[in-house]
Design a protein around this motif. Sequence first.
Motif, PDB file in Angstrom:
ATOM      1  N   ASP A 576       0.844  -1.201   0.000  1.00  0.00           N
ATOM      2  CA  ASP A 576       0.000   0.000   0.000  1.00  0.00           C
ATOM      3  C   ASP A 576       0.872   1.240   0.000  1.00  0.00           C
ATOM      4  OD1 ASP A 576      -2.645   1.201   0.273  1.00  0.00           O
ATOM      5  OD2 ASP A 576      -1.809   2.029   2.117  1.00  0.00           O
ATOM      6  N   ILE A 580       1.117   1.520  -4.254  1.00  0.00           N
ATOM      7  CA  ILE A 580      -0.048   2.330  -4.648  1.00  0.00           C
ATOM      8  C   ILE A 580       0.253   3.809  -4.398  1.00  0.00           C
ATOM      9  CG2 ILE A 580      -2.470   2.783  -4.099  1.00  0.00           C
ATOM     10  CD1 ILE A 580      -2.863  -0.168  -3.762  1.00  0.00           C
ATOM     11  N   ASP A 581       0.680   4.118  -3.145  1.00  0.00           N
ATOM     12  CA  ASP A 581       1.001   5.535  -2.905  1.00  0.00           C
ATOM     13  C   ASP A 581       2.156   5.942  -3.807  1.00  0.00           C
ATOM     14  OD1 ASP A 581      -0.957   5.559  -1.158  1.00  0.00           O
ATOM     15  OD2 ASP A 581       0.232   5.852   0.654  1.00  0.00           O
TER      16      ASP A 581
ATOM     17  N   LEU B 163      -4.706  18.596  -0.888  1.00  0.00           N
ATOM     18  CA  LEU B 163      -4.402  18.724  -2.321  1.00  0.00           C
ATOM     19  C   LEU B 163      -4.496  17.347  -2.993  1.00  0.00           C
ATOM     20  CD1 LEU B 163      -3.585  20.830  -4.358  1.00  0.00           C
ATOM     21  CD2 LEU B 163      -1.208  20.143  -4.024  1.00  0.00           C
ATOM     22  N   LYS B 164      -3.999  16.325  -2.288  1.00  0.00           N
ATOM     23  CA  LYS B 164      -4.057  14.965  -2.855  1.00  0.00           C
ATOM     24  C   LYS B 164      -5.527  14.601  -3.118  1.00  0.00           C
ATOM     25  CE  LYS B 164      -1.832  10.490  -1.977  1.00  0.00           C
ATOM     26  NZ  LYS B 164      -1.031   9.698  -1.040  1.00  0.00           N
ATOM     27  N   ILE B 167      -6.772  16.553  -6.223  1.00  0.00           N
ATOM     28  CA  ILE B 167      -6.242  16.074  -7.515  1.00  0.00           C
ATOM     29  C   ILE B 167      -6.902  14.745  -7.883  1.00  0.00           C
ATOM     30  CG2 ILE B 167      -4.149  15.307  -8.696  1.00  0.00           C
ATOM     31  CD1 ILE B 167      -4.231  18.283  -8.257  1.00  0.00           C
ATOM     32  N   PHE B 168      -7.001  13.835  -6.901  1.00  0.00           N
ATOM     33  CA  PHE B 168      -7.611  12.526  -7.198  1.00  0.00           C
ATOM     34  C   PHE B 168      -9.053  12.709  -7.660  1.00  0.00           C
ATOM     35  CE2 PHE B 168      -5.721   8.418  -6.564  1.00  0.00           C
ATOM     36  CZ  PHE B 168      -4.463   8.703  -6.052  1.00  0.00           C
ATOM     37  N   ALA B 171      -9.253  14.277 -11.081  1.00  0.00           N
ATOM     38  CA  ALA B 171      -8.856  13.330 -12.137  1.00  0.00           C
ATOM     39  C   ALA B 171     -10.023  12.382 -12.421  1.00  0.00           C
ATOM     40  CB  ALA B 171      -7.630  12.535 -11.667  1.00  0.00           C
ATOM     41  N   VAL B 230     -10.017  -0.284  -4.427  1.00  0.00           N
ATOM     42  CA  VAL B 230      -8.618  -0.441  -3.988  1.00  0.00           C
ATOM     43  C   VAL B 230      -7.582   0.322  -4.804  1.00  0.00           C
ATOM     44  CG1 VAL B 230      -6.735  -2.099  -3.742  1.00  0.00           C
ATOM     45  CG2 VAL B 230      -8.920  -2.531  -2.669  1.00  0.00           C
ATOM     46  N   PRO B 231      -7.476   0.098  -6.135  1.00  0.00           N
ATOM     47  CA  PRO B 231      -6.278   0.739  -6.712  1.00  0.00           C
ATOM     48  C   PRO B 231      -6.333   2.256  -6.625  1.00  0.00           C
ATOM     49  CG  PRO B 231      -7.623  -0.319  -8.417  1.00  0.00           C
ATOM     50  CD  PRO B 231      -8.239  -0.635  -7.120  1.00  0.00           C
ATOM     51  N   HIS B 233      -7.412   4.188  -4.113  1.00  0.00           N
ATOM     52  CA  HIS B 233      -7.838   4.639  -2.779  1.00  0.00           C
ATOM     53  C   HIS B 233      -6.735   5.373  -2.042  1.00  0.00           C
ATOM     54  CE1 HIS B 233      -5.212   1.385  -1.764  1.00  0.00           C
ATOM     55  NE2 HIS B 233      -5.253   1.730  -0.497  1.00  0.00           N
ATOM     56  N   SER B 234      -5.568   5.619  -2.674  1.00  0.00           N
ATOM     57  CA  SER B 234      -4.418   6.056  -1.860  1.00  0.00           C
ATOM     58  C   SER B 234      -4.670   7.441  -1.269  1.00  0.00           C
ATOM     59  CB  SER B 234      -3.144   6.076  -2.698  1.00  0.00           C
ATOM     60  OG  SER B 234      -3.256   7.088  -3.658  1.00  0.00           O
ATOM     61  N   ASP B 238      -4.901   9.281   4.001  1.00  0.00           N
ATOM     62  CA  ASP B 238      -4.336  10.593   4.407  1.00  0.00           C
ATOM     63  C   ASP B 238      -5.459  11.588   4.633  1.00  0.00           C
ATOM     64  OD1 ASP B 238      -2.098   9.253   3.787  1.00  0.00           O
ATOM     65  OD2 ASP B 238      -1.884  10.092   1.770  1.00  0.00           O
ATOM     66  N   TYR B 292      -8.355  -6.316   1.702  1.00  0.00           N
ATOM     67  CA  TYR B 292      -7.203  -5.400   1.774  1.00  0.00           C
ATOM     68  C   TYR B 292      -7.441  -4.335   2.841  1.00  0.00           C
ATOM     69  CZ  TYR B 292      -3.580  -2.321  -0.178  1.00  0.00           C
ATOM     70  OH  TYR B 292      -2.479  -1.528  -0.360  1.00  0.00           O
ATOM     71  N   LEU B 296      -5.164  -3.901   6.220  1.00  0.00           N
ATOM     72  CA  LEU B 296      -4.411  -2.674   6.515  1.00  0.00           C
ATOM     73  C   LEU B 296      -4.943  -1.997   7.774  1.00  0.00           C
ATOM     74  CD1 LEU B 296      -3.808  -1.439   2.926  1.00  0.00           C
ATOM     75  CD2 LEU B 296      -2.079  -1.940   4.635  1.00  0.00           C
ATOM     76  N   ARG B 305      -6.853   6.718  11.172  1.00  0.00           N
ATOM     77  CA  ARG B 305      -6.436   6.022   9.946  1.00  0.00           C
ATOM     78  C   ARG B 305      -7.044   4.620   9.929  1.00  0.00           C
ATOM     79  NH1 ARG B 305      -2.574   7.857   6.623  1.00  0.00           N
ATOM     80  NH2 ARG B 305      -1.489   6.347   5.291  1.00  0.00           N
ATOM     81  N   TYR B 309      -9.445   2.922   6.960  1.00  0.00           N
ATOM     82  CA  TYR B 309      -9.293   1.648   6.243  1.00  0.00           C
ATOM     83  C   TYR B 309     -10.518   0.757   6.467  1.00  0.00           C
ATOM     84  CZ  TYR B 309      -4.540   2.317   4.569  1.00  0.00           C
ATOM     85  OH  TYR B 309      -3.450   2.771   3.885  1.00  0.00           O
TER      86      TYR B 309
ATOM     87  N   VAL C 421      -6.862  19.056 -15.041  1.00  0.00           N
ATOM     88  CA  VAL C 421      -6.531  18.531 -13.696  1.00  0.00           C
ATOM     89  C   VAL C 421      -5.158  19.066 -13.276  1.00  0.00           C
ATOM     90  CG1 VAL C 421      -6.007  16.437 -12.381  1.00  0.00           C
ATOM     91  CG2 VAL C 421      -7.894  16.454 -14.022  1.00  0.00           C
ATOM     92  N   LEU C 428      -4.816  26.151  -7.431  1.00  0.00           N
ATOM     93  CA  LEU C 428      -5.077  25.981  -5.985  1.00  0.00           C
ATOM     94  C   LEU C 428      -3.875  26.441  -5.164  1.00  0.00           C
ATOM     95  CD1 LEU C 428      -7.016  22.600  -5.825  1.00  0.00           C
ATOM     96  CD2 LEU C 428      -7.880  24.910  -5.497  1.00  0.00           C
ATOM     97  N   ARG C 432      -4.625  28.631  -2.150  1.00  0.00           N
ATOM     98  CA  ARG C 432      -4.183  28.217  -0.803  1.00  0.00           C
ATOM     99  C   ARG C 432      -3.460  29.367  -0.119  1.00  0.00           C
ATOM    100  NH1 ARG C 432      -0.670  22.976  -0.842  1.00  0.00           N
ATOM    101  NH2 ARG C 432       0.755  24.300  -1.991  1.00  0.00           N
TER     102      ARG C 432
END
Lengths: 627, 497, 486
Positions: A576, A580-581, B163-164, B167-168, B171, B230-231, B233-234, B238, B292, B296, B305, B309, C421, C428, C432
């Motif tokens: 993970d 993935i990260d 920000l993550k 962006i996810f 996208a 799953v793929p 989910h990163s 966070d 998974y 985790l 966290r 999960y 994207v 941002l 920010r």
Amino acid sequence: MNSIAPELIWAIWLLPLAAFAVIIPLVRPFPGKAEPASYFSIGAVGSSFILSCWLLISVWGAEGRQILVNGPTWLNIAGGPLFNFNLLLDPLSAVMLLVVTAVSFMVQIYSRAYMHSDPSYRRYFAYISLFTASMLGLIMSANLLFTFMFWELVGLSSYLLIGFWFHRPSAIAAAKKAFLITRIGDVGFLAALLLLYSNAGTLDILTLNSSAVTAVLSGSVLTLAALGLFLGAVGKSGQFPLHTWLPDAMEGPTPVSALIHAATMVAAGVFLVGRMFPLFEAAPYALTVVGIVGALTAVFAGTIGLVMKDIKRVLAYSTISQLGLMFLGLSVGGVWVGVFFLFNHAFFKALLFLGAGSINHATGTFDMREMGGLRRRMPWTCVCFTIAALSLAGIWPLAGFFSKEEVLAAALAQQPVLFAFAILTTFLTAFYIFRVVFMVFAGEYRGSQRLHESPKTMLIPMIILAIPAIASGWLNANGGFEGLFEGHVTHSFWEGIFGLLTHPLAWISLGAAGLGILIAYVMYIKVWIKPDRIKGELHPVYAIITHKYWMDDLYENLIAKSLLYRGVFRAAQWIDRVVIDGAANALTSITKVFANRASHSQNGALQLYAFVGITGALIIALVVLLI
Amino acid sequence: MSLNYLSIIVFLPLMAAIALALLPRMPLKLVKYIATGAASTVLALSVYLFCIFDRNASGMQFEEIYSWIPALSANYHLGVDGISLPLVVLTALLGLVAVLVSWKSENRARELFIWLLVLESSILGVFCSLNLLLFFIFWEIEVIPVYFLISIWGSGNKRSSALKYVIFTLAGSALMLVGIICMYFVTGTLDMVALEPAHGALATIAAPAMSTAPIFFMLLAGFAVKLPVVPLHSWQPDTYTDAPVAVNILLSGALAKMGGYGIIRLCVSLFPESSQRFAPIMLTLAVISIIYGGILALRQTNLKRLVAYSSLSHMGFVLLGIFALGQTALIGASLQMVSHGLITSLLFITAGIVIDNTNQPNMAKLGGLARQMPVTAAFFVLAGLGALGLPSTSGFAAEFTVFLGSFSSSAVDGIKWFTAVALLGVVLAAVYILWTIQRVFYGPAQASFDSVRDAGKLQRIYCGLLIALIFVIGICPTILTSVIQNSAAVIVSLVGG
Amino acid sequence: MNLDMLRPEICLAVTAVAVIAVDLFCRIKWLVNITSVAGLLASICMALLLIGNSEQSIGNGLFILDNYAIYFKLLFLGIALLVILASTDYVKRLPKLHGEFHALLLTATLGAMLTAAAHDIIAMLLSIELTAISLYALVAMLKNTKSNESAVKYILLGAVNSAVLLFGLALIFGFSGSTSFTTIAAAVSTIQVGNIADHAGLLFGLVLTLAGFAFKIAAVPFHMWAPDVYEGAPTPITLFLSTVSKIAGLSILMRFMLTAFIQTDSLINNLGIILAIVSALTMTAGNLIAITQHNIKRLLAYSSIAQSGYMLIVVAVAAIGLHSAASISNLLYYLVAFAIAEVAVFSVIIIASRNADMDDISDYAGLAKRSPLLACAMTLGLLSLMGLPPLAGFMGKFFVFSQAAQNGLLWLVLIAVVNSVISAYYYLKIVRTIWMDAPASADAVKTSLAPKLALLISCTGILLLGILPALLNKAAEWGSFLALWN
């Protein structure tokens, strides 16, 4: 005596639930005395006990010895599943109701004294009522789904009660272990439920059993379903592969061990197999598996019982071993043999645990090496404990003998191999229980406490329980118990209490039990054969047994810790974090790299700009002209 | 059509937010009352709709259509059916709880309430809109409130996780936008009801399964990011760890359900044959998510966290229920969405109380809190029991229906093996829940936490409300299933479930 | 030569002269602003009055007055008005050049309006040069080293570009025999796939002209000048450059593409593909380089380049789909949405840097606490540029993307979507810093009424066009009727 009204049948289950609902809000440090909580709880279970007796009589009188009560719908999807919480009362559930309510009633009276000084007194009685309510629900429900639901609620209340003193880390670890291992069994149960529903379209017990008999369900589906149910039973009753939680469950208060881990909850597994017996019978190989697992566990647990130092651990392994015998009895003798054994066992095993509780109350410990010579100071406990020990060992006039005989007779007739296992278990049982009796009551007191007999409120329930410990076997002296179940009596030559003596088999089992007691006597009273010498000679065997065949370490350290937690799960976490990260971060860093390289191209030189512009125009011109 | 309830429900929080924004010099108390007032009226209205919802009709109800962009023939079309109504009520409830949770926050409180109300409005909009463009607009509006909420009121490295998240989500929704555009120019209409194969919009264009597959996957990508699967989910651990509790509730409680709802409404009901062809792939992903996520969760040391999960694992059940393509399984999936919303919010609230009062998120250093914080411990244990699917809680009702439906669904072959593996998820859930309870609440009481405060009076009220709901749905799930079943039947009938 | 058709242009010229006169004779400086604003408003009214009558050519074919031209005239005048309103405080930084600033700004707008209406090569060239030269002077107005450097770059590269454009037009004139678009169209129509070789000259001329326009729009191979010039120029002029000058270039490119080169599908087709590739490159380059910037004007320069990439999608679609009215209306809608967003963002920078230059992103830390209105306007503008739904930018993008997807450019739409994207990251980054960082100084940013008005207009525009696009949709459709033949 007219038959019991449906509302009262519901009351059997609802009363303890109401008691739980009343006590639970008062649990928090509520002003006022803690005492009334026990009144609600004991009152509720007492009235349930009376109603159960009435129910037993009315079931006996009812036509087809069966009462069906319709209840509310739980889930109703148009064109899909429909689950109603109906009740099914037949001899099996009536007897079980009687056992559960009786033992629970006795244990709760006993706990009033035992838990007297405990700060969370109310919480204890709340959990006990919750347990009793869910156990009764489990027994009475007519739909396998609700049996499963109460099955898990029983697991929850056992978790809460084992971990009752949650400030003790060992208690909480034991509670978690109990819940998880029974949960593994429950997954098997759930899988069986799904299999049955998808093939039979319903989870109603009666229709399932009848469809099994009329071969609507057949072959592999039936076997898989039966084995799934049996896996659930193995988990709940602590049979061979999933037994490691039961000895640790002794961390809970002793009355809890008496009620849950001796008489009632662990018997739920036997009840389930009994309840779905037609299904097990129709499924090929299912009953043989039940028998083998039962026999194996009986001997396996019996040997470990020999070497345990802690009195409650010995009784715990004894329970596992006796449950093994019950499953063996079920597989060879049919429902009533197993249930009759369960019926007797519940009383004398509960009595043994209450005895252990009162010993602990006096000596403050469970370790037998610090006891001895308690007969002088604690005569009543000694008498009750010895009666229960005799009954457990299967000595003639007491209850244990009769039920053990039925199992041995059925085993001899059906599977001689299982009979050998059963006889070996009888010997081991007699040996370890009397090792306990002699170490605790005979000889000189090795501890340092000022010994005193337990208060009356603890002794009275023990004495009351001693009565069925002696007499409960006589119910079937002339086939009474069997008549209740099967409606007809098969073997007539067991006539009367003394009738058994006329049969050679009785003498074989009495001989085995006597031999066990004799060896215990020789080793622990007369000390002709010193136990340490045997430890020396049979050292390898002794070492294996004391480590409980390394099953605990195998599960906890090897499988749980090193293999799974540090192995597979750590790899998953690494994947993970890195894969993935990592992929996500790689994407952003790639764009950053391109961005930097592109921005460096912008260096402010005028010639470069003009050059790029012109060449761009020429390239486009070429493309247009040539293509 | 008498009084357009849905527009009021969707835009009331937004109006309240704008009112709060435009009157800067309002005392903080009044701001809180306005915010709570708006949230509770929306809840009251949605519950009223839930009661007068016609349980037998299967189509859309309380519909409102006004012309909006003639150029694209896109009209402002709101409507609710059995699948979306429970989610609307759930979002309204969680919106109110989120406002109450942040009742005591001082740091820029007015902006916090503004953003919470905007977020709630956008989620309600997603569940109510029946026009693809409107659906997408509401879908993307929630990005900015969440970004602000996490990066201003979050904890830990809040900025980078915010920000993550953005962006996810962008996208995912970018791919979804392309999918919607393709559907628009293939069929010529943006109206979901018209697009359903029952009305023949998609089928008539003789779109062979192959050519709708890319559109199907593009739409699915957007929802899979949100669910999460799953793929993709990163972002989830966070973001959930660093978000404030109020946002956690709306994020895991309502936003995750937008993903599930989107898959049901757009992917399964508009592309029946593609969803049937690709069901095995999605089922593998669902089972992987369940196992998974559970594995985790076991390995985590941070309390929030771990709950994140566990949420990933539970949403795996939703995906399993949806792609089993059976009526009972679909009902189970919607039930699981509602029940998971309640359970995870409660887990996050109690985890938040523990972390705020002891300001120690690391479970290794916590222990024996049951003695100092009995009420919070009780709430966490009850929520945990719901999470591991103990009977009489909504967790069991939902998971059992999903298992029942998927095990006996005939639409996808080999479904029995997927369900069998998914059963292990139930054991994993029990393991990590009980281990957390053991590490955090039980064990010897630590002196350093003696002065720790327990849950406040307001916190007990809404925690109690959530507990009551969890057990009511658990004991009598027909409240919800009666609403869901007809719409589920319609959707599944297309797939031949 | 019926001049009354050019009333808006004449009015603007008169205002320019009046502004210089007022600056010369009276001490009160804000009077200059008043006159220029009044002139602009008058010109807008005249342009609105022109809407009614039918298409007419002015100066026998030099210019043409059709819906398309009027739409752009109104657009340029509107933007110019907003620029002047926004820069009322900023102008105090150039004390002596007050009048010249306004005058040159008006002449540049005049040039842009004429470019949109040009129907003849020479008229086109004249109006393009008029805008360019006024802008050369405006870019150098700040008189500091950066401003001078960027002015010199702009002038030199502008000259090179004019040379290229002139050379292209000369070739086209040579081969087609006349300067009017219509006759050129007839000459071009004879080009078939087979006989490309003997029309090489005409094609080469066409490509060079397109290169000339591409420079104006700052498309990829010709975008190098934009970042340095945008960064160095005074901020109102950067705003003017990135909106009016770019839109003028686009308007003439569309008209040139759709009138002069309507035939020969095969030829146009691969030209369309090239335009699509150029658009993709512009988008990606603009967005990628913007990520690494920390100077706000340079970052917005690259973002403006990226936006022109999105606009070029429509041009590519128009080239492939061949004068379908819808494609032009999408572009017209997108241009308005883009212009408003740019105005919103840049006016905040103009207001913020009224006394000292505030070019670094960190200078805007905690702007929300110092002045919420500026922060909200900037955020709305940036999010609209990013294409976030409730705002105009998203609607514009949706129309453009759906149009492109319909004409088989799905791969371009995918690249555009991925680009938006990537753009979210740097937009941002600014948002920010505005909302979350602690402010450097606690004092609020003083803004007088006019800039606030400009901000309010642009913000309402962004929100309104995002939520109810139907209004502008009809106008864009009306504006997309070009006078193809006459």
